[in-house]
Design a protein around this motif. Sequence first.
Motif, mmCIF file in Angstrom:
data_model
loop_
_atom_site.group_PDB
_atom_site.id
_atom_site.type_symbol
_atom_site.label_atom_id
_atom_site.label_comp_id
_atom_site.label_asym_id
_atom_site.label_seq_id
_atom_site.Cartn_x
_atom_site.Cartn_y
_atom_site.Cartn_z
ATOM 1 N N ARG A 112 0.815 -1.219 0.000
ATOM 2 C CA ARG A 112 0.000 0.000 0.000
ATOM 3 C C ARG A 112 0.848 1.268 0.000
ATOM 4 O O ARG A 112 0.344 2.369 0.118
ATOM 5 C CB ARG A 112 -0.951 0.004 1.206
ATOM 6 C CG ARG A 112 -2.066 -1.041 1.071
ATOM 7 C CD ARG A 112 -3.079 -0.930 2.179
ATOM 8 N NE ARG A 112 -2.522 -1.322 3.456
ATOM 9 C CZ ARG A 112 -2.386 -2.598 3.848
ATOM 10 N NH1 ARG A 112 -2.758 -3.573 3.061
ATOM 11 N NH2 ARG A 112 -1.883 -2.876 5.016
ATOM 12 N N SER A 114 2.532 4.247 -1.432
ATOM 13 C CA SER A 114 2.254 4.975 -2.661
ATOM 14 C C SER A 114 3.519 5.668 -3.154
ATOM 15 O O SER A 114 4.552 5.661 -2.502
ATOM 16 C CB SER A 114 1.139 5.983 -2.434
ATOM 17 O OG SER A 114 1.435 6.761 -1.309
ATOM 18 N N LEU A 115 3.393 6.251 -4.307
ATOM 19 C CA LEU A 115 4.545 6.873 -4.942
ATOM 20 C C LEU A 115 4.952 8.150 -4.220
ATOM 21 O O LEU A 115 4.162 8.745 -3.516
ATOM 22 C CB LEU A 115 4.172 7.234 -6.385
ATOM 23 C CG LEU A 115 3.829 6.069 -7.300
ATOM 24 C CD1 LEU A 115 3.221 6.582 -8.577
ATOM 25 C CD2 LEU A 115 5.076 5.258 -7.582
ATOM 26 N N LYS A 122 2.107 13.505 -10.888
ATOM 27 C CA LYS A 122 2.220 13.184 -12.309
ATOM 28 C C LYS A 122 1.136 12.175 -12.698
ATOM 29 O O LYS A 122 0.460 12.340 -13.713
ATOM 30 C CB LYS A 122 3.618 12.610 -12.579
ATOM 31 C CG LYS A 122 3.956 12.427 -14.026
ATOM 32 C CD LYS A 122 5.467 12.263 -14.211
ATOM 33 C CE LYS A 122 5.759 11.431 -15.432
ATOM 34 N NZ LYS A 122 5.943 10.000 -15.140
ATOM 35 N N HIS A 123 0.963 11.174 -11.852
ATOM 36 C CA HIS A 123 -0.046 10.158 -12.141
ATOM 37 C C HIS A 123 -1.443 10.760 -12.105
ATOM 38 O O HIS A 123 -2.289 10.424 -12.923
ATOM 39 C CB HIS A 123 0.067 9.000 -11.165
ATOM 40 C CG HIS A 123 1.115 8.024 -11.559
ATOM 41 N ND1 HIS A 123 0.839 6.824 -12.143
ATOM 42 C CD2 HIS A 123 2.465 8.097 -11.501
ATOM 43 C CE1 HIS A 123 1.968 6.186 -12.401
ATOM 44 N NE2 HIS A 123 2.969 6.944 -12.023
ATOM 45 N N GLU A 126 -1.997 12.615 -15.249
ATOM 46 C CA GLU A 126 -2.233 11.690 -16.359
ATOM 47 C C GLU A 126 -3.661 11.154 -16.330
ATOM 48 O O GLU A 126 -4.316 11.039 -17.356
ATOM 49 C CB GLU A 126 -1.240 10.519 -16.288
ATOM 50 C CG GLU A 126 0.124 10.887 -16.825
ATOM 51 C CD GLU A 126 1.177 9.833 -16.527
ATOM 52 O OE1 GLU A 126 0.828 8.800 -15.950
ATOM 53 O OE2 GLU A 126 2.343 10.075 -16.869
ATOM 54 N N GLY A 130 -6.677 11.624 -18.942
ATOM 55 C CA GLY A 130 -7.424 10.476 -19.451
ATOM 56 C C GLY A 130 -8.921 10.714 -19.384
ATOM 57 O O GLY A 130 -9.631 10.447 -20.346
ATOM 58 N N GLN A 133 -10.043 13.140 -22.032
ATOM 59 C CA GLN A 133 -10.142 12.481 -23.338
ATOM 60 C C GLN A 133 -11.411 11.657 -23.436
ATOM 61 O O GLN A 133 -12.120 11.685 -24.427
ATOM 62 C CB GLN A 133 -8.934 11.572 -23.568
ATOM 63 C CG GLN A 133 -7.686 12.334 -23.975
ATOM 64 C CD GLN A 133 -6.488 11.409 -24.104
ATOM 65 O OE1 GLN A 133 -6.653 10.214 -24.298
ATOM 66 N NE2 GLN A 133 -5.302 11.969 -23.999
ATOM 67 N N GLU A 134 -11.690 10.914 -22.363
ATOM 68 C CA GLU A 134 -12.875 10.062 -22.383
ATOM 69 C C GLU A 134 -14.146 10.888 -22.438
ATOM 70 O O GLU A 134 -15.089 10.549 -23.150
ATOM 71 C CB GLU A 134 -12.885 9.130 -21.162
ATOM 72 C CG GLU A 134 -11.959 7.945 -21.392
ATOM 73 C CD GLU A 134 -11.770 7.085 -20.172
ATOM 74 O OE1 GLU A 134 -12.594 7.167 -19.260
ATOM 75 O OE2 GLU A 134 -10.785 6.330 -20.143
ATOM 76 N N GLY B 18 11.362 0.394 -5.486
ATOM 77 C CA GLY B 18 10.292 1.245 -4.972
ATOM 78 C C GLY B 18 9.226 1.486 -6.014
ATOM 79 O O GLY B 18 8.027 1.397 -5.739
ATOM 80 N N LEU B 21 7.299 -1.740 -6.543
ATOM 81 C CA LEU B 21 6.343 -1.996 -5.453
ATOM 82 C C LEU B 21 5.128 -1.093 -5.579
ATOM 83 O O LEU B 21 3.999 -1.519 -5.368
ATOM 84 C CB LEU B 21 7.014 -1.783 -4.095
ATOM 85 C CG LEU B 21 7.923 -2.900 -3.588
ATOM 86 C CD1 LEU B 21 8.662 -2.448 -2.340
ATOM 87 C CD2 LEU B 21 7.138 -4.167 -3.304
ATOM 88 N N ALA B 22 5.392 0.166 -5.933
ATOM 89 C CA ALA B 22 4.284 1.113 -6.088
ATOM 90 C C ALA B 22 3.380 0.685 -7.241
ATOM 91 O O ALA B 22 2.155 0.742 -7.137
ATOM 92 C CB ALA B 22 4.829 2.518 -6.319
ATOM 93 N N ALA B 25 1.251 -2.096 -6.238
ATOM 94 C CA ALA B 25 0.313 -1.805 -5.151
ATOM 95 C C ALA B 25 -1.126 -1.735 -5.642
ATOM 96 O O ALA B 25 -2.052 -1.680 -4.854
ATOM 97 C CB ALA B 25 0.698 -0.502 -4.454
ATOM 98 N N GLN B 56 -8.537 2.309 -22.715
ATOM 99 C CA GLN B 56 -7.688 3.459 -22.381
ATOM 100 C C GLN B 56 -7.121 3.335 -20.963
ATOM 101 O O GLN B 56 -5.946 3.618 -20.715
ATOM 102 C CB GLN B 56 -8.504 4.745 -22.504
ATOM 103 C CG GLN B 56 -7.617 5.970 -22.490
ATOM 104 C CD GLN B 56 -8.421 7.250 -22.482
ATOM 105 O OE1 GLN B 56 -9.628 7.235 -22.245
ATOM 106 N NE2 GLN B 56 -7.753 8.350 -22.736
ATOM 107 N N LYS B 60 -3.148 2.915 -19.721
ATOM 108 C CA LYS B 60 -2.504 3.719 -18.663
ATOM 109 C C LYS B 60 -1.820 2.814 -17.641
ATOM 110 O O LYS B 60 -0.689 3.066 -17.235
ATOM 111 C CB LYS B 60 -3.529 4.597 -17.958
ATOM 112 C CG LYS B 60 -3.895 5.788 -18.809
ATOM 113 C CD LYS B 60 -4.759 6.768 -18.101
ATOM 114 C CE LYS B 60 -5.161 7.854 -19.062
ATOM 115 N NZ LYS B 60 -3.970 8.484 -19.679
ATOM 116 N N VAL B 64 2.295 2.377 -16.636
ATOM 117 C CA VAL B 64 2.894 2.386 -15.290
ATOM 118 C C VAL B 64 3.748 1.122 -15.100
ATOM 119 O O VAL B 64 4.873 1.192 -14.601
ATOM 120 C CB VAL B 64 1.795 2.452 -14.190
ATOM 121 C CG1 VAL B 64 2.421 2.330 -12.801
ATOM 122 C CG2 VAL B 64 1.021 3.761 -14.296
#
Lengths: 145, 117
Positions: A112, A114-115, A122-123, A126, A130, A133-134, B18, B21-22, B25, B56, B60, B64
């Motif tokens: 669990r 996270s980045l 950034k995610h 993105e 998305g 666009q949809e 890292g 793993l992310a 997740a 789509q 994405k 990743v």
Amino acid sequence: MVVAQIEHEITIEAPRERVWQVLTQPRHVAEWFGDSAEIDLRPGGKAVFGWKEHGQFQATVEKVVPHDFFSYRWAHEADEAPVTGRSTLVEFTLIAEGADTRLKVVESGFDRLSLPPEQQRKHAEENTEGWHQELEELRQYVVAQ
Amino acid sequence: MNVVVADNRDQIDNGQIGEALAALADLTRRQLLDQIAAAGGATATRLAGGMPITRQAVVKHLSVLTQAGLVTAQRQGREVRYAVQPSRLRQVEQWAARAAEQWESRLDAIKHIAERE
């Protein structure tokens, strides 16, 4: 496939009270865990574990049941707050077995994590793109009807 | 006495583990990875057919996984074919084994201290 948690246990030839001291008293923790340790031993209490070569890792004590159970959430990176998604949970359980103690540790939450914040952003961008666009596809579809 | 081995956190934070793993997740990405592995490689269109999400969204997630080095992407005609990159998964496994060893040696150290007095 994904490592959600790490478990280990050991039998110690010492009473639970003794194991509890070693587990929770900073002077002992600094011996078996990092190079330095500070622990405010109560739920919500702050703890800091230091490694000379890795820096200071902050933790928040979650649960304290003297001689029975001790858990804390510790930060995934040095000098970061141990918030959800950036920390893992460490839980110790002490079980008396005659004059001995079975000590079990579970570290969980690796799946669990996270980045880092900049990558999260950034995610998120993105994903937002998305959706745009949809929605645009949907709009064109509706307009074409 | 047992020496506590160096902490692994710097490696999982700054390294590729890292990111892997992310990427792992997320349940959807794990399912995609399983599907790609089971099929021995697949296109986004084919993967989207087996998932309750749009093509789509699948693309994405695949990007990743590709960035994390867990899958490779290779253009094949009009489509991109994705394949599992086993080396990164092995690194994750090795990391996990090391992390488990660390707890093992920490518990050994606790035992040593508790039994010594």
